[in-house]
Each structure stands twice: as structure tokens, then as C-alpha cells.
Scaffold this motif. Structure first.
Motif, PDB file in Angstrom:
ATOM      1  N   ARG A  51      98.576 -11.212-106.325  1.00  0.00           N
ATOM      2  CA  ARG A  51      99.223 -12.427-105.810  1.00  0.00           C
ATOM      3  C   ARG A  51      99.184 -13.473-106.922  1.00  0.00           C
ATOM      4  O   ARG A  51      98.113 -13.825-107.414  1.00  0.00           O
ATOM      5  CB  ARG A  51      98.510 -12.945-104.562  1.00  0.00           C
ATOM      6  CG  ARG A  51      98.803 -12.118-103.328  1.00  0.00           C
ATOM      7  CD  ARG A  51      97.852 -12.458-102.180  1.00  0.00           C
ATOM      8  NE  ARG A  51      97.852 -13.864-101.799  1.00  0.00           N
ATOM      9  CZ  ARG A  51      98.740 -14.408-100.965  1.00  0.00           C
ATOM     10  NH1 ARG A  51      99.677 -13.656-100.434  1.00  0.00           N
ATOM     11  NH2 ARG A  51      98.655 -15.673-100.639  1.00  0.00           N
ATOM     12  N   ASN A 116     108.195 -11.159-102.512  1.00  0.00           N
ATOM     13  CA  ASN A 116     107.485  -9.902-102.753  1.00  0.00           C
ATOM     14  C   ASN A 116     108.357  -9.036-103.651  1.00  0.00           C
ATOM     15  O   ASN A 116     109.570  -8.935-103.447  1.00  0.00           O
ATOM     16  CB  ASN A 116     107.199  -9.181-101.431  1.00  0.00           C
ATOM     17  CG  ASN A 116     106.216  -9.948-100.571  1.00  0.00           C
ATOM     18  OD1 ASN A 116     105.225 -10.466-101.062  1.00  0.00           O
ATOM     19  ND2 ASN A 116     106.492 -10.038 -99.286  1.00  0.00           N
ATOM     20  N   ALA A 137     103.173 -10.084-105.317  1.00  0.00           N
ATOM     21  CA  ALA A 137     103.766 -11.246-104.644  1.00  0.00           C
ATOM     22  C   ALA A 137     103.661 -12.461-105.554  1.00  0.00           C
ATOM     23  O   ALA A 137     102.646 -12.662-106.233  1.00  0.00           O
ATOM     24  CB  ALA A 137     103.070 -11.519-103.320  1.00  0.00           C
ATOM     25  N   THR A 160      99.735  -9.210-100.166  1.00  0.00           N
ATOM     26  CA  THR A 160     100.232  -7.981-100.771  1.00  0.00           C
ATOM     27  C   THR A 160      99.046  -7.065-101.022  1.00  0.00           C
ATOM     28  O   THR A 160      98.050  -7.502-101.582  1.00  0.00           O
ATOM     29  CB  THR A 160     100.920  -8.287-102.114  1.00  0.00           C
ATOM     30  OG1 THR A 160     101.998  -9.170-101.865  1.00  0.00           O
ATOM     31  CG2 THR A 160     101.454  -7.012-102.750  1.00  0.00           C
TER      32      THR A 160
END
Length: 616
Positions: A51, A116, A137, A160
């Protein structure tokens, strides 16, 4: 976590999965000798949860371990796709690793738009070729308190899962960067998850790891909220439970007062739903300067989830005719050794063949060089995903690329350039998946006609993820006397009527619902009812009662590609003896994927099933 990719693989196999074909390698290799693998590649995201944001941009760490006496030179090409599977970025890096040296380096992926993403890589070195894919992400700039609007909920940002790398196909003319041989050494360690000044960190955890509850149990979650602001936060935490169709069934609210830089932990109990099913849980945190909603899911009495069959009256006759028509087609097997993919330990062959309607397709057959009889693993790929050779020490593998994968025949396969799932959907006899399912059967025919190549036909297993999972199960249903076991992770195309209804009800449409909606809009004379009449002949749940072997089945409760309740309903349609020998794994925090740790169990389960011989 680091993912290793090596030429030789022990009995713990690579497994297909989530948004296409995902292959994982187990880190616990059981080598028979101390011979080092020629080249090892380790890849991981700089942020352990993959992320990223503006302060912590998208970055990956990659390590090449060259155990060969010759330097390895070549390229790493990566391509990034958005959530609609549209290519948005491609780049390449030159790679040079000196003999007997290790290259460790970092590279940035220039993404600045929230969303995403899927990232796919192809590595081509002097004596090493491999392909991987994963996901990450990008959540945009760190959120500041002045950007918050207490009365407005933001779109949920879904965690994610850890990146999973896999074989996949890449092409294009990218720009070029470089990972030089002089970069040998340790790169800085990946960033631990960092939080911007002015943030709320909310963690929600079900009391049961699989998020599955039953009538005699309380549905409970532990909640932890950390206040990273320098001011006190007051407000509410609300757990909103909804059906898959978005109908609210309950709300549970807790008042919050959290000191500056403080933390609040508590438990919540969710009222039991009146009906079995899969339920979405929206966790909304609304405080003085913070508003955010995260998405979770749980299952209730999942063993009782059932769906109508919508079974066509001539279903069995339809498939018996298809099998008979396939048997009349000369397979024209052509076996060609692949020097590109063969290794010191494995002979790899490209196998070309002809299926229903005399349409060509191919696969990669990988055989250990050590002479002997080996169990056979037949692997099926995800939606429009190419499957590359899979190398195992103790198995022969046959990676099957059904029609539509080979680009040479794309015009013949899809002359009108439709979305694959809608090709000839107006006619069940011409529908694309009739040919695709028959390609799966032809692949089994190939295995059974080449026992002399070292195949132990009393031990033949099928596996796949996503569409590949569905194809493995359909194969086991149509030739139940030839398949010992199936691993099916995140199967799709089941219980179409309910799954499509759930897909259409979502705020943002995802595949395959978005493709179907577009097609029906562009073809108003073709109705949803007519489409479902065709799809019923290819619906996974109608095949499940015919599966006679053990199945290892995995479902993510936040899967957007299929209604999770539809996937579970299909599993529940296994006949009693097959179901008694099968296992169902539920992952409440995941979508169209399985967690990395599940692969260890998959490998063990595969090895156990391969020990059992089937009477011929």
C-alpha cells in the motif's frame, strides 16, 4: 515476506490463482542434494502490505542471486494494469549480475493516481527466464485533518493482500532503466508501515480466523483504533451488516472518545442474521476530524447455502454429444522440445494439438530428467492468461493453454473482437466455452495417450485458480474416472443467475458483470434471460455433483469476480462421498486471491493426494 523463484521445485507445487493464473513457490524447498539453484530471484514491495501513497511512492526491492560461473545479463520488463485491466504503464530495466554474485536493488513505479493495480514482470537473462505478477494499491496523498468532512463518508479503501508473483505474458517496447552489476549488496530494508501525522488506524479482527460463524456461536469482532492526531477524537464506530445485494440487516454502534495519540480497544457482537449466507460488514469510523469506511465480510451457516440448479433438461445429452464430437477430431499431437525452457533437471516440450471444431491450442509438458514414473499434474490457467512451464522435482506437469491464448489464431478465435466471455453467447452450441472445456478434456486425452513418457496414470491431478479452477472441476466432472483430485482456488462462472445479480448491484461494476452489462446494452435484441439460458449449460454448479474425487476449494469472501455465496453454493453441491474427502477454506479479508501461507498447505495436500493410486 520474500518470494523465491527457482528453476527446481520440490514436491510442494506451484498453484494457480486470483485474477488470472497465480503461481507461488514455497520457501521450504526439500532438495535431494546440496546443488545450488542456478539463479534465484527474490522480489518484494517496499511496503509490506503493498500500500503506497505520495509520501511513500510505489517501490519494489529485487534481488538476483547468480550461482553460475557466467555473468547474467538481460532485461526486466514490468507492465502496470488498472482495475479495468487496461495497460497504463510499461518500463524496462537493464540487468547485469556478475558471476557468483548477488545483485540487490530498488526501483520505483511512477504511479500517482489512487486505485488498485496489477503489476506484471518478465525477466530474461542469459540463462534464466521467468515471469511474475502481483498487485498493489496507491491510496493517494496522506490524508490531512483539514481535508476531512465529518458529515461525508469516503469511499472504502480496501487492504491489498501481500503481493503474489506468478507466470504471465508480457510484451511491448518499454523505456529503459538499469540495474547494474555494481549495485551488489544489501538495499535499504523495506519501509515498515508508516502513518502520516493526523490519521486513525482501525483494525477489525473476527473472533474466528476464517470469519465463518454458526447458529450456536456469537458473531464477535475485536476492534482496535489508534489516534495519530494531536487532538482528542470523539465520535462513533459503526458496524453495518449488509447482504451481498446491499440490503442492511443490522447496525452496531459504539461511541468513541480517544485521547491525543491514544488508542481504544473493544469488542463488538453482531446480531445473528436470520438466514444463512455471506454478509458484508462496513466498518465506519466517524470522529471529530476523521471519516472512513473499511470493508469486511463474514459467513453464516455456510454449509446450508444452497441455490437452485437452473439445470437444462438436456444438460447431460449436450455434454455427451460434445465429448463424442471431440473424439471424432484427430488431435494431431505435435511434441517439440523447448530448448528455451528446458533446464539441467527438466526436459520441457511444447505440445500442439487440435480440439473441437479442429481449433488449435497448446501446452507445456515438463518432465524431470531423472528416469522413473511420475504422478501428473494438469494445470489450467486463468481468464485469457498464458500458462508457462511448471517445473517440479517429483511430478510431471502439463500446463494447458486453451484456445484463445495463442495470438497466432486470435482472428479466427475472436473475429469480432468481443469480450471472450460473450463470444457466441447467443448459441449454446457455438458458445466459446464449449470449445474451451473440450480443450481441457483433450489435454487429459494427451496425458493418457503418452504413458510411455513416464506418466503414472493412476495418479493424475488437476489444478487451477479463477477460470482455471473452474476448468479443473469441469474436467473432473466430465472424465471422473481419470482425475484423482482437484485443487480449485477462487473458482468462477458458478450460479450465474445469483452471481450476476450481485455483480450488478455493486456501486462499481467489476468483471465479469461490467462486460456483460456492456454487451447487453450494445445488443438489445439479446436479453439477460437468453444469456442465462446459454450460461446454464456451462455453469460450474451444474457440474459439481458429477465430481467424484477430493477437492481442495478456496474462496475469498470479498471476491468481486463471483458472488462468494455462489462459489460456496457450488461447493455444497458436491456429492456426499466427494465432499467428505474434500476441504473448504475461507478467507474473509481477501478477494480474488488466496494468502501466501495457504500454499504450504496446498503443497502438502497435493503430495498426499499424489500418493494415492486410482484403480484403472
Amino acid at each position: 515476506m520474500i518470494f523465491k523463484f527457482q528453476y527446481r521445485i520440490s514436491a510442494l507445487p506451484l498453484i494457480f490463482l486470483i485474477s488470472g493464473i497465480i503461481c507461488f513457490a514455497d520457501n521450504g524447498f526439500a532438495q535431494k542434494s546440496k546443488i545450488k539453484d542456478p539463479v534465484i530471484v527474490n522480489i518484494l514491495p517496499y511496503n509490506k502490505k503493498a500500500r503506497f501513497n505520495r509520501k511513500f511512492p510505489v517501490k519494489y526491492k529485487i534481488q538476483f542471486i547468480n550461482n553460475l560461473k557466467d555473468a547474467q545479463e538481460g532485461t526486466l520488463i514490468y507492465t502496470v494494469y488498472d482495475n479495468a485491466n487496461q495497460e497504463i504503464l510499461q518500463n524496462s530495466l537493464d540487468v547485469k549480475v556478475n558471476a557468483k554474485k548477488t545483485l540487490t536493488a530498488n526501483f520505483d513505479v511512477p504511479i500517482e493516481k489512487e486505485g488498485n493495480y496489477t503489476i506484471k514482470m518478465a525477466i530474461e537473462l542469459t540463462n534464466f527466464n521467468s515471469n511474475y505478477d502481483g498487485s498493489f494499491a496507491y491510496i493517494g496523498p496522506p490524508r490531512k485533518s483539514k481535508d476531512r468532512k465529518p458529515s461525508t463518508q469516503q469511499e472504502p479503501i480496501v487492504n491489498t493482500p501481500p503481493v503474489n508473483w506468478s507466470a504471465d505474458n508480457l510484451s511491448g517496447d518499454p523505456g529503459r532503466q538499469s540495474l547494474g552489476a555494481d549495485q551488489v549488496g544489501e538495499a535499504p530494508p523495506p519501509e515498515e508501515e508508516a502513518y502520516e501525522e493526523g490519521e486513525m488506524i482501525i483494525k477489525l479482527k473476527p473472533y474466528k480466523k476464517d470469519g465463518v460463524f454458526y447458529s450456536g456461536e456469537k458473531i464477535k469482532y475485536s476492534v482496535s483504533i489508534a489516534n495519530k492526531y494531536k487532538v482528542k477524537q470523539e465520535g462513533t464506530f459503526t458496524a453495518i451488516v449488509e447482504t451481498e445485494m446491499g440490503q442492511v440487516v443490522s447496525k452496531t454502534q459504539v461511541k468513541l472518545k480517544i485521547a491525543p495519540k491514544g488508542q481504544r480497544s473493544f469488542q463488538i457482537e453482531i446480531p445473528k442474521p436470520e438466514k444463512e449466507g455471506i454478509y458484508n460488514l462496513r466498518a465506519a469510523t466517524n470522529t471529530s476530524t476523521y471519516d472512513d469506511t473499511a470493508q469486511y465480510a463474514f459467513g453464516y451457516e455456510i454449509g446450508r447455502i444452497n441455490r437452485p440448479y437452473y439445470l437444462p433438461p438436456d444438460f447431460d445429452e449436450f455434454w455427451q454429444t460434445a465429448m463424442s464430437d471431440l473424439a471424432k477430431v484427430d488431435p494431431q499431437y505435435k511434441i517439440t522440445r523447448s530448448e528455451e525452457h528446458s533446464t539441467k533437471y527438466h526436459d520441457v516440450y511444447r505440445v500442439d494439438m487440435v480440439g473441437l471444431d479442429e481449433f488449435p491450442f497448446y501446452g507445456f509438458l515438463s518432465i524431470p530428467k531423472l528416469k522413473g514414473k511420475y504422478p501428473v499434474i494438469i494445470g489450467y490457467g486463468g481468464y485469457k492468461k498464458e500458462v508457462f512451464p511448471l517445473l517440479f522435482d517429483e511430478f510431471i506437469s502439463f500446463a494447458v493453454n486453451v484456445r484463445g491464448i495463442d495470438k497466432k489464431y486470435q482472428k479466427e478465435f475472436n473475429p469480432d473482437d468481443k469480450e471472450q466471455i460473450m463470444i457466441n453467447a447467443e448459441d449454446k452450441n457455438a458458445y466459446v466455452y464449449k470449445g474451451i472445456y473440450m480443450d481441457c478434456i483433450r489435454a487429459v486425452d494427451f496425458v493418457y495417450s503418452h504413458e510411455h513418457m513416464g506418466m503414472d496414470l493412476s495418479r493424475v491431478l488437476a489444478f487451477g485458480g479463477s477460470q482455471g479452477a473452474t476448468m479443473g472441476l469441469v474436467t473432473a466432472a466430465l472424465v471422473p474416472d481419470k482425475i484423482n483430485a482437484v485443487i480449485a482456488s477462487n473458482p468462477v462462472f458458478a450460479d450465474w443467475k445469483n452471481s450476476f445479480a450481485v455483480g450488478k448491484s455493486k456501486r462499481v461494476l467489476t468483471f465479469p458483470s461490467d462486460a456483460i452489462v456492456r454487451y447487453l446494452k450494445d445488443n438489445p435484441d439479446f436479453t439477460e434471460e437468453q444469456m442465462l439460458e446459454t450460461f446454464n449449460y456451462f455453469d460450474l454448479q451444474n457440474f459439481m455433483p458429477k465430481v467424484q474425487c477430493p477437492v481442495l476449494y478456496a474462496v475469498g469472501l470479498q471476491d468481486d469476480f463471483i458472488s462468494p455465496s455462489s462459489a460456496i453454493a457450488a461447493y455444497n453441491k458436491l456429492r456426499m462421498d466427494a465432499r467428505a474427502a474434500s476441504e473448504l477454506y475461507i478467507f474473509p479479508d481477501l478477494g480474488h486471491e488466496i494468502p501466501v501461507y495457504h500454499n504450504s498447505f496446498i503443497g502438502i495436500w497435493f503430495a498426499e493426494q499424489a500418493v494415492k493410486r486410482r484403480k484403472r
